[in-house]
Enzyme design. Structure first.
Site, PDB file in Angstrom:
ATOM      1  N   ARG A  76      43.472  37.825  49.691  1.00 47.31           N
ATOM      2  CA  ARG A  76      44.647  38.163  48.889  1.00 47.31           C
ATOM      3  C   ARG A  76      44.695  39.671  48.713  1.00 47.31           C
ATOM      4  O   ARG A  76      43.702  40.279  48.312  1.00 47.31           O
ATOM      5  CB  ARG A  76      44.581  37.490  47.527  1.00 47.31           C
ATOM      6  CG  ARG A  76      45.769  37.901  46.668  1.00 47.31           C
ATOM      7  CD  ARG A  76      45.818  37.188  45.373  1.00 47.31           C
ATOM      8  NE  ARG A  76      44.822  37.690  44.447  1.00 47.31           N
ATOM      9  CZ  ARG A  76      44.618  37.173  43.251  1.00 47.31           C
ATOM     10  NH1 ARG A  76      45.327  36.132  42.874  1.00 47.31           N
ATOM     11  NH2 ARG A  76      43.717  37.672  42.443  1.00 47.31           N
ATOM     12  N   ARG A  78      39.671  37.344  46.119  1.00 45.39           N
ATOM     13  CA  ARG A  78      40.340  38.243  45.169  1.00 45.39           C
ATOM     14  C   ARG A  78      39.829  39.662  45.399  1.00 45.39           C
ATOM     15  O   ARG A  78      38.786  40.053  44.885  1.00 45.39           O
ATOM     16  CB  ARG A  78      39.996  37.851  43.729  1.00 45.39           C
ATOM     17  CG  ARG A  78      40.660  36.595  43.209  1.00 45.39           C
ATOM     18  CD  ARG A  78      40.329  36.429  41.731  1.00 45.39           C
ATOM     19  NE  ARG A  78      41.140  35.414  41.099  1.00 45.39           N
ATOM     20  CZ  ARG A  78      40.765  34.142  40.925  1.00 45.39           C
ATOM     21  NH1 ARG A  78      39.578  33.749  41.320  1.00 45.39           N
ATOM     22  NH2 ARG A  78      41.572  33.301  40.327  1.00 45.39           N
ATOM     23  N   HIS A  92      40.487  36.302  33.163  1.00 45.46           N
ATOM     24  CA  HIS A  92      39.571  36.624  34.256  1.00 45.46           C
ATOM     25  C   HIS A  92      38.102  36.455  33.897  1.00 45.46           C
ATOM     26  O   HIS A  92      37.287  36.130  34.750  1.00 45.46           O
ATOM     27  CB  HIS A  92      39.914  37.980  34.860  1.00 45.46           C
ATOM     28  CG  HIS A  92      41.132  37.836  35.711  1.00 45.46           C
ATOM     29  ND1 HIS A  92      42.400  37.931  35.187  1.00 45.46           N
ATOM     30  CD2 HIS A  92      41.276  37.459  36.991  1.00 45.46           C
ATOM     31  CE1 HIS A  92      43.268  37.666  36.145  1.00 45.46           C
ATOM     32  NE2 HIS A  92      42.618  37.381  37.249  1.00 45.46           N
ATOM     33  N   ASN A 138      47.109  29.456  37.523  1.00 46.21           N
ATOM     34  CA  ASN A 138      46.847  30.273  36.326  1.00 46.21           C
ATOM     35  C   ASN A 138      48.107  31.028  35.921  1.00 46.21           C
ATOM     36  O   ASN A 138      48.539  30.988  34.773  1.00 46.21           O
ATOM     37  CB  ASN A 138      45.740  31.300  36.587  1.00 46.21           C
ATOM     38  CG  ASN A 138      44.490  30.674  37.159  1.00 46.21           C
ATOM     39  OD1 ASN A 138      44.262  29.495  36.980  1.00 46.21           O
ATOM     40  ND2 ASN A 138      43.696  31.461  37.859  1.00 46.21           N
ATOM     41  N   ASP A 139      48.667  31.735  36.889  1.00 39.93           N
ATOM     42  CA  ASP A 139      49.883  32.490  36.574  1.00 39.93           C
ATOM     43  C   ASP A 139      51.103  31.593  36.530  1.00 39.93           C
ATOM     44  O   ASP A 139      52.006  31.816  35.735  1.00 39.93           O
ATOM     45  CB  ASP A 139      50.090  33.613  37.603  1.00 39.93           C
ATOM     46  CG  ASP A 139      49.266  34.831  37.228  1.00 39.93           C
ATOM     47  OD1 ASP A 139      49.322  35.228  36.053  1.00 39.93           O
ATOM     48  OD2 ASP A 139      48.543  35.357  38.083  1.00 39.93           O
ATOM     49  N   GLU A 180      53.315  31.721  42.217  1.00 37.35           N
ATOM     50  CA  GLU A 180      52.823  31.932  40.859  1.00 37.35           C
ATOM     51  C   GLU A 180      53.979  32.135  39.879  1.00 37.35           C
ATOM     52  O   GLU A 180      53.768  32.249  38.681  1.00 37.35           O
ATOM     53  CB  GLU A 180      51.941  33.186  40.797  1.00 37.35           C
ATOM     54  CG  GLU A 180      50.797  33.178  41.775  1.00 37.35           C
ATOM     55  CD  GLU A 180      49.884  34.366  41.610  1.00 37.35           C
ATOM     56  OE1 GLU A 180      48.834  34.216  40.974  1.00 37.35           O
ATOM     57  OE2 GLU A 180      50.218  35.447  42.138  1.00 37.35           O
ATOM     58  N   CYS A 214      44.884  27.320  44.465  1.00 33.49           N
ATOM     59  CA  CYS A 214      43.671  28.121  44.262  1.00 33.49           C
ATOM     60  C   CYS A 214      43.497  28.518  42.799  1.00 33.49           C
ATOM     61  O   CYS A 214      42.635  29.327  42.483  1.00 33.49           O
ATOM     62  CB  CYS A 214      43.677  29.354  45.165  1.00 33.49           C
ATOM     63  SG  CYS A 214      45.054  30.453  44.836  1.00 33.49           S
TER      64      CYS A 214
HETATM   65  C1  PEP Z   1      46.331  32.258  39.800  1.00 33.42           C
HETATM   66  O1  PEP Z   1      47.151  32.943  39.178  1.00 33.42           O
HETATM   67  O2  PEP Z   1      46.238  31.011  39.680  1.00 33.42           O
HETATM   68  C2  PEP Z   1      45.379  32.906  40.724  1.00 33.42           C
HETATM   69  C3  PEP Z   1      44.618  32.182  41.510  1.00 33.42           C
HETATM   70  O3  PEP Z   1      45.303  34.267  40.693  1.00 33.42           O
HETATM   71  P1  PEP Z   1      44.565  35.114  39.530  1.00 33.42           P
HETATM   72  O4  PEP Z   1      43.911  34.145  38.620  1.00 33.42           O
HETATM   73  O5  PEP Z   1      43.631  36.028  40.192  1.00 33.42           O
HETATM   74  O6  PEP Z   1      45.734  35.809  38.887  1.00 33.42           O
HETATM   75 MG    MG Z   2      47.470  34.982  39.745  1.00 33.14          MG
END
Ligand code: PEP
Ligand code: MG
Length: 552
Positions: free
Chosen positions: A319, A283, A182, A431-432, A408, A479
């Site tokens: 979200r 977010r 993050h 990302n996840d 995710e 995203c």
């Molecule tokens: C992701 O996981 O790609 C996402 C956009 O959510 P975050 O990064 O807030 O977990």
């Molecule tokens: Mg995520």
């Protein structure tokens, strides 16, 4: 030369300033004055802290300025002084007197709730600054500097990154973290060149000048100013220029939906609606971080409304709270888990705290009804069709018309068609998705390379979801952070996603890349990509093909 993973492109040169680690001042064995002399020392220290903060506030803007001004008010608060002096009168040592007063006010602020509870971290910061001044040490936290510097840290909490002032921080280098942690996300949204997972960063001491390259992830020590300036101007000549505003279209004028990611208060304040087609990822957990109590429906409504009113007539995808794992929220009362990334996070919170999500949906619906924005909601960390159906039912129950979920988790990829059968759209969180696909912690510096989005397994997963979108005739967005790289974004569009949402600092470059290519050309490049199993080979191939299209 040190190496890490570049997460926000750009070159910067400057002196390193380390984040100061937190210390328990009471454990310092320092002889300090007592009685009246202790009171005088306290007053002098507070005065110096106020002078420093006021100077800092003159050079700051927006969110950072507001935070610093609030801290000055706390430092000036006569009630704090009274409490400290009362303790000194009872012969309590000065550092304990400050710590006790801080603790008492913390308890009071939490009990008062609302905006007071939000001030707890400011109070802690201010009393730490006063204690540090009393003993003549640097206060813990972000370095205090009114001169631009390169921020070095072992790790950065999202809250620390959110208060960074992009005017003074030239680049960020972090020993820990991964490309989608993050801190990296916020740094990227601020457009500050950033390198994470830097090996041996502790060898670079305060004041040493370094040249940071956010593209290659390298940090050069011992470069002189002339060489640094030459490298930076050469680097600028090769970068894609930015088209910051207006609609996004391909070279044949067909439109493409380009959205922004927003989360922190500063991003809400600074986002410019003309820079994009709307918000693809809001977010919301940033409202909840550092809170010891749940924000009320009214507070949430105001927070969301501030963003919605900027996007009259445009899409805003909110979200619902993505708590748990790297974003712990104490007030949810979740049990400690051995494996939090695989635990109760994201929408799974609804199993024990459905009420929190219901209240959030209520606030989103109320704020949406008061605005002209086209408000949609989506849930994070969805694994099954039944979770999707449950979320859709909850959101529609509050009158929210468009409801989607994030993809995710690999299970959601495999059932994308069925998920789209019960909801209106999906958004891929790379990302996840990378973290769970490669079973590699997104926060781990050792595994940063496993989370490389150019790995074909991730691309095949994205292709499966885009194909499901085409079959079901529903929107598939991306995203995750990977989309902020214009070359990767080109690949995503070629694979068939219908929209992309990225941090505001990346929007202009993506628009510029899209304007010089047609969708068919990107599809042609992407058609080879899902068979290239070596990520480096794939990246070089795509960069080469796209650069050729851009240089026509
Ligand atoms: C992701 O996981 O790609 C996402 C956009 O959510 P975050 O990064 O807030 O977990
Ligand atoms: Mg995520």
């Amino acid at each position: 030369m040190l190496h890490g993973v570049g997460v926000q492109s750009g070159l910067s040169f400057g002196a390193v300033r380390w984040m100061t680690p937190s210390i328990d001042f009471r454990e310092l064995n320092i002889e300090l004055p007592i009685h009246q002399e202790a009171k005088d020392l306290y007053d002098r220290s507070v005065g110096l802290v106020i002078d420093f903060l006021e100077k800092l506030s003159q050079n700051s803007a927006g969110n950072s300025k507001a935070i610093i001004e609030a801290q000055v008010q706390i430092a000036k608060d006569p009630a704090l002084r009274k409490k400290v002096f009362a303790s000194i009168d009872r012969e309590i040592p000065l550092l304990d007197a400050i710590a006790n007063a801080s603790e008492d006010f913390k308890v009071l602020f939490v009990r008062l709730g609302g905006l007071y509870a939000e001030r707890v971290s400011d109070l802690e910061d201010i009393t730490n600054r006063i204690s540090a001044m009393v003993v003549g040490l640097e206060p813990p936290g972000l370095p205090s500097s009114d001169r631009p510097y390169i921020l070095a840290a072992d790790d950065l909490a999202p809250a620390d990154t959110a208060t960074l002032d992009p005017k003074t921080v030239l680049a960020i280098v972090i020993a820990k973290g991964g490309p989608t942690c993050h801190a990296a996300i916020i740094a990227r949204s601020l457009g500050i060149p950033t390198v994470v997972a830097v090996a041996n960063l502790d060898k670079v001491t305060n004041g040493v000048a370094v040249l940071v390259d956010g593209d290659t992830g390298s940090i050069r020590v011992g470069v002189d100013e002339v060489e640094a300036a030459e490298t930076i101007s050469k680097g600028e000549r090769f970068s894609i220029e930015s088209i910051p505003f207006g609609p996004t279209h391909f070279s044949d004028q067909r439109l493409f939906q380009l959205l922004v990611n927003v989360g922190t208060k500063r991003e809400i304040e600074e986002v410019i609606s003309q820079s994009c087609d709307g918000v693809g990822l809001f977010r919301t957990e940033f409202l909840y971080l550092n809170r010891s109590n749940e924000p009320t429906v009214d507070e949430q409504k105001i927070y969301y409304g501030e963003l919605f009113e900027k996007f009259e007539g445009k899409t805003v995808v909110v979200r619902t709270i993505d708590a748990g794992a790297d974003k712990p929220l104490p007030f949810l009362g979740l049990a400690k888990e051995v494996n939090p990334a695989l635990g109760v996070r994201g929408f799974r919170v609804a199993t024990s705290r459905r009420d929190v999500i219901e209240r959030q949906l209520e606030a989103i619906a109320l704020a949406g009804a008061d605005s002209g924005a086209k408000v949609s909601v989506m849930a994070p960390m969805i694994s099954t069709v039944s979770e999707t159906a449950q979320f859709v039912e909850m959101a529609k129950g509050h009158g929210i018309a468009r409801v989607g979920v994030m993809v995710e988790v690999p299970a959601a990829v495999l059932c994308a068609e069925e998920l789209l059968g019960v909801c209106d759209f999906v958004s891929i969180g790379t990302n996840d998705l990378a973290q769970y696909l490669f079973a590699s912690d997104r926060e781990s510096p050792q595994l940063a390379r496993l989370n490389d989005p150019w790995n074909v397994a991730l691309l095949r997963a994205i292709k499966m979801v885009s194909d499901a979108g085409l079959t079901m005739n529903k929107g598939v967005s991306v995203c995750g952070e990977a989309a902020a790289d214009p070359f990767f974004a080109a690949l995503l569009i070629g694979l068939g996603v219908s929209s992309i949402s990225v941090g505001s600092a990346s929007v202009g470059k993506l628009r510029s890349m899209i304007a010089r290519c047609s969708r068919e050309e990107l599809q042609r490049v992407a058609s080879f990509s899902t068979s290239l199993v070596n990520p480096v080979e794939l990246k070089v191939f795509v960069q080469g093909e796209i650069s050729r299209l851009l240089s026509r």
